[in-house]
Design an enzyme around this catalytic site. Structure first.
Site, PDB file in Angstrom:
ATOM      1  N   HIS A  44       0.683  -0.986   0.215  1.00  0.00           N
ATOM      2  CA  HIS A  44      -0.205   0.083  -0.044  1.00  0.00           C
ATOM      3  C   HIS A  44       1.019   1.156  -0.080  1.00  0.00           C
ATOM      4  CE1 HIS A  44      -4.261  -1.509   0.180  1.00  0.00           C
ATOM      5  NE2 HIS A  44      -3.594  -2.452   1.211  1.00  0.00           N
ATOM      6  N   ASP A  64       3.305   9.697  -0.719  1.00  0.00           N
ATOM      7  CA  ASP A  64       2.428   8.569  -0.311  1.00  0.00           C
ATOM      8  C   ASP A  64       1.468   8.115  -1.600  1.00  0.00           C
ATOM      9  OD1 ASP A  64      -0.236   8.605   1.363  1.00  0.00           O
ATOM     10  OD2 ASP A  64      -0.481   9.998   0.629  1.00  0.00           O
TER      11      ASP A  64
HETATM   12  C1  GDG Z   1      -1.924   4.033   3.072  1.00  0.00           C
HETATM   13  C2  GDG Z   1      -1.103   4.650   3.181  1.00  0.00           C
HETATM   14  C3  GDG Z   1      -2.660   4.461   0.538  1.00  0.00           C
HETATM   15  C4  GDG Z   1      -8.005  10.539   7.592  1.00  0.00           C
HETATM   16  N1  GDG Z   1      -8.580  11.714   9.068  1.00  0.00           N
HETATM   17  C5  GDG Z   1      -9.642  11.142   9.199  1.00  0.00           C
HETATM   18  C6  GDG Z   1     -10.643   9.318   8.678  1.00  0.00           C
HETATM   19  N2  GDG Z   1      -9.269   9.983   7.735  1.00  0.00           N
HETATM   20  C7  GDG Z   1      -9.403   8.160   6.810  1.00  0.00           C
HETATM   21  C8  GDG Z   1      -9.224   9.058   5.516  1.00  0.00           C
HETATM   22  C9  GDG Z   1      -9.152   8.057   4.403  1.00  0.00           C
HETATM   23  C10 GDG Z   1      -7.693   7.266   5.624  1.00  0.00           C
HETATM   24  O1  GDG Z   1      -8.647   7.939   6.566  1.00  0.00           O
HETATM   25  C11 GDG Z   1      -6.520   8.162   5.030  1.00  0.00           C
HETATM   26  O2  GDG Z   1      -5.921   7.029   3.740  1.00  0.00           O
HETATM   27  P1  GDG Z   1      -5.154   8.144   2.738  1.00  0.00           P
HETATM   28  O3  GDG Z   1      -4.801   6.689   1.629  1.00  0.00           O
HETATM   29  O4  GDG Z   1      -4.992   8.888   3.046  1.00  0.00           O
HETATM   30  O5  GDG Z   1      -3.614   7.952   3.648  1.00  0.00           O
HETATM   31  P2  GDG Z   1      -2.921   6.426   4.163  1.00  0.00           P
HETATM   32  O6  GDG Z   1      -3.563   6.257   5.890  1.00  0.00           O
HETATM   33  O7  GDG Z   1      -1.031   6.506   4.890  1.00  0.00           O
HETATM   34  O8  GDG Z   1      -2.541   4.811   3.960  1.00  0.00           O
HETATM   35  C12 GDG Z   1      -1.415   5.746   1.626  1.00  0.00           C
HETATM   36  C13 GDG Z   1      -3.506   4.232   1.806  1.00  0.00           C
HETATM   37  O9  GDG Z   1      -2.790   3.355   2.303  1.00  0.00           O
HETATM   38  C14 GDG Z   1      -4.651   3.043   0.989  1.00  0.00           C
HETATM   39  O10 GDG Z   1      -3.588   1.956   0.315  1.00  0.00           O
HETATM   40  O11 GDG Z   1      -3.724   5.481  -0.367  1.00  0.00           O
HETATM   41  O12 GDG Z   1      -0.657   5.798   0.515  1.00  0.00           O
HETATM   42  O13 GDG Z   1       0.112   5.847   2.818  1.00  0.00           O
HETATM   43  O14 GDG Z   1      -9.712   7.075   4.149  1.00  0.00           O
HETATM   44  O15 GDG Z   1     -11.090   8.748   5.030  1.00  0.00           O
HETATM   45  N3  GDG Z   1     -11.694   9.364   8.609  1.00  0.00           N
HETATM   46  C15 GDG Z   1     -12.353   9.474   9.310  1.00  0.00           C
HETATM   47  N4  GDG Z   1     -11.473  11.176  10.878  1.00  0.00           N
HETATM   48  C16 GDG Z   1     -10.541  11.577  10.197  1.00  0.00           C
HETATM   49  O16 GDG Z   1     -10.449  12.538  11.199  1.00  0.00           O
HETATM   50  N5  GDG Z   1     -13.980   9.235  10.025  1.00  0.00           N
END
Ligand code: GDG
Length: 464
Positions: free
Chosen positions: A168, A374
Site C-alpha cells: 500500500h 504517498d
Molecule cells: C496508506 C498509504 C494509501 C483521515 N482523517 C480522518 C479520517 N481519515 C481517513 C480518510 C482516508 C484514510 O483515513 C487515510 O487514507 P490515505 O490513503 O489518505 O492515507 P494513509 O493512512 O497513509 O494510508 C496511502 C492507503 O494506505 C491505501 O492503500 O492510499 O498512500 O499511506 O480513508 O478518510 N476518517 C475519519 N476522520 C478523520 O478525521 N472518520
C-alpha cells in the site's frame, strides 16, 4: 471465482473497545479503505480475515471469550501479539524503518536498526495462522509493509498455495531501498507470492529494478522466474467506495453541516485532512498558505485554511517532532496574520467523525493534498467522490500515487512552496465552468475505478 479468500493484514478490520467502567467489550467494524474494499469479497467467499485485533490486555478471561466469539461470528482470526512484539515489529521495524525508507526519508532512520528477528517471528506467526486454516483451492491475499516476509513464510509452509501480496505504500528507488541491511531478505519475502500488486507503475518499476540487482533475475514483461516459480507484478491503483461517499454527501445531515461550515466563514475555505505524518507534507503546506497571504494580500481576512491532523503513531519520536513543527508553524503564521475577528489557519489535532469529514469535503472550495510521498492517497479520491455538485478544486502533489490517475487536479511539487501557493491562488480564482469541467473528469475516473473494482481486479489476476 471459486475458493475461499484468506485475507492477511496487520490489523483486523475491527476495533475492540472496552468501557472504563467494565461491562461488555464491543467489537466494531472499522471504516478504513481496506476494510470497506474487502468486506464484500470477505463475506462472499466464506473465507477468513487474519490479523491483530489490537491490545486486549485490559480484558479479563470472560471478556476475551466474548471478543473471540464476536470475531468468529465475523470469520476473523486473531493473531495475538505481545506488547513487546508490537513495540519492535510494529513501532520499530515497520513504522520507524520500513515506513521512512519507503517514503524516501533515510534521515529518519535510527542509527542502529535492530529487531529484524522479531519482525521475522511475527511474520512467521501470521504464516502459521494462515497454514492452520488453509484448504486446497483457497486464495491468500497478504497486505502491506508489516508483512513483507509473510508470502515466503507461507510458501515454506504451503508450497502449492496461491498467494497475492499488495504493497500500500511506495516501493522506493533501489538506491534508497538498498540502505536496508536486510534488503535481499525483504525482497525475497515478497517474492514468495504469485502476484505482487502496487498502486503505480513507478513503484512496480522500482521493485523490478531492485529484484534485478539483488537476485540477478530479469523481469520478462511483468514476470520473474524465482526459485522455479513464476512471480507476476501488477499495477492496481486502489479506489474508494465512491458510491457511498456520493450518497452520504447528498444526505441531509451532511448537507446541513456543509452549509454551516460555509456560512461560518469570511470567504473561501481551503481544507487539508491527513494523519499527522511527516510524509504528508503538512509543514510546507502551511508555509504555502503563508506565502499565499504574502503574495496575494487580497486573501487576508478572507480565506480560511482548515487542517485536520489526525494523531498518529505517537509512540514514534519522528511523529512527536513533526507535531511540534506543525504546531509551531500554525502558531507563528496565525500570530503574524490574524486579527481579532479572523485567523488564517484552523488547526484540529484530532480525528473527526465521518459525517464531518464528508461535510468538509463538500464545503471545501479547495482541497489541498500535498504529501511529499504517498503510496496512493485516498483523501484526494474521497474528496472527488463526495463532490456530486461538480464543484471544488483539488490541489494535488505529483508525489502522491493518485496523481498518476487524477491529472485534472492542479498538480504541484510539494517541495516548491511558491508553486503550491500559486496553485492555491489559481484554484481560488478558477472560473466555475473550468472547476466543473475538471471535477466531472475526476469524478468519472474515481466513480468507475472504485475500491470494489480494485479488489475484483487484483483477485481476478491472482486467480489466473
Ligand atoms: C496508506 C498509504 C494509501 C483521515 N482523517 C480522518 C479520517 N481519515 C481517513 C480518510 C482516508 C484514510 O483515513 C487515510 O487514507 P490515505 O490513503 O489518505 O492515507 P494513509 O493512512 O497513509 O494510508 C496511502 C492507503 O494506505 C491505501 O492503500 O492510499 O498512500 O499511506 O480513508 O478518510 N476518517 C475519519 N476522520 C478523520 O478525521 N472518520
Amino acid at each position: 471465482m471459486s475458493g475461499r479468500l484468506l485475507i492477511v493484514s496487520n490489523r483486523l478490520p475491527v476495533t475492540v473497545s472496552v468501557s472504563e467502567h467494565g461491562g461488555h467489550p464491543e467489537v466494531r467494524a472499522s471504516v478504513g479503505g481496506l476494510a470497506t474494499g474487502l468486506r464484500a469479497p470477505h463475506e462472499q467467499s466464506k473465507g477468513f480475515w487474519l490479523g491483530w485485533p489490537g491490545q486486549m490486555s485490559a480484558l479479563d478471561d470472560a471478556g476475551r471469550a466474548e471478543v473471540q466469539q464476536q470475531l468468529e461470528a465475523r470469520r476473523l482470526v486473531r493473531v495475538e501479539l505481545t506488547p513487546e512484539e508490537v513495540s519492535v515489529y510494529y513501532d520499530r521495524i515497520a513504522n520507524s524503518v520500513l515506513w521512512p525508507v519507503c517514503h524516501d526519508r533515510l534521515d529518519q532512520l535510527p542509527l542502529r536498526v535492530e529487531g529484524w528477528d522479531v519482525y521475522e517471528s511475527v511474520n512467521a506467526r501470521f504464516a502459521d495462522a494462515v497454514a492452520a486454516v488453509w484448504q486446497p483451492g483457497d486464495r491468500i491475499w497478504v497486505h502491506d509493509y508489516h508483512l513483507m516476509r509473510a508470502p515466503a513464510l507461507i510458501r515454506e509452509r504451503i508450497p502449492s498455495a496461491r498467494i497475492g501480496f499488495f504493497l500500500h505504500i511506495p516501493f522506493p528507488t533501489p538506491e534508497i531501498f538498498f540502505a536496508l541491511a536486510r534488503r535481499r531478505w525483504l525482497v525475497s519475502g515478497m517474492l514468495g507470492a504469485d502476484l505482487i500488486g502496487f498502486h503505480t507503475r513507478r513503484h512496480r518499476g522500482h521493485f523490478a529494478a531492485a529484484v534485478h540487482r539483488l537476485l540477478d533475475t530479469n523481469a520478462h514483461g511483468n514476470e520473474f522466474e524465482h526459485l522455479g516459480r513464476r512471480v507476476r507484478m501488477g499495477v492496481f491503483p486502489m479506489g474508494v467506495d465512491a458510491g457511498d461517499f456520493a450518497r452520504r454527501a447528498e444526505s441531509e445531515p451532511v448537507r446541513t453541516e456543509a452549509a454551516r461550515l460555509r456560512r461560518n466563514g469570511t470567504g473561501p475555505l481551503l481544507v487539508g485532512i491527513d494523519r499527522l505524518d511527516y510524509s504528508k507534507g503538512i509543514p510546507r503546506r502551511l508555509l504555502a498558505v503563508e506565502q499565499l497571504l504574502i503574495k496575494h494580500p487580497e486573501w487576508r481576512e478572507r480565506i480560511r485554511f482548515t487542517q485536520i491532523a489526525v494523531p498518529s503513531r505517537e509512540g514514534v519520536r519522528a511523529y512527536r517532532k513533526v507535531r511540534e513543527e506543525v504546531e509551531t508553524l500554525v502558531g507563528r503564521i496565525n500570530g503574524m496574520y490574524a486579527v481579532p475577528t479572523w485567523a488564517p489557519i484552523h488547526y484540529v489535532h484530532r480525528g473527526v467523525p465521518r459525517s464531518l469529514l464528508i461535510a468538509l469535503y463538500c464545503a471545501a472550495d479547495v482541497m489541498v493534498v500535498t504529501p511529499v510521498r504517498d503510496g496512493m492517497n485516498l483523501v484526494a479520491k474521497e474528496f472527488v467522490a463526495a463532490r456530486t455538485d461538480d464543484d471544488g478544486v483539488l490541489v494535488l502533489s505529483e508525489f502522491a500515487g493518485a496523481a498518476e490517475e487524477l491529472s485534472e487536479a492542479l498538480i504541484v511539487n510539494p517541495y516548491d512552496v511558491d508553486e503550491t501557493a500559486e496553485a492555491m491562488h489559481t484554484a481560488l480564482i478558477m472560473a466555475p465552468d473550468e472547476r466543473a469541467h475538471r471535477m466531472r473528469a475526476l469524478r468519472a475516473r474515481v466513480t468507475t475505478h472504485d475500491v470494489a473494482r480494485w479488489a475484483a481486479e487484483f483477485l481476478h489476476a491472482l486467480g489466473e
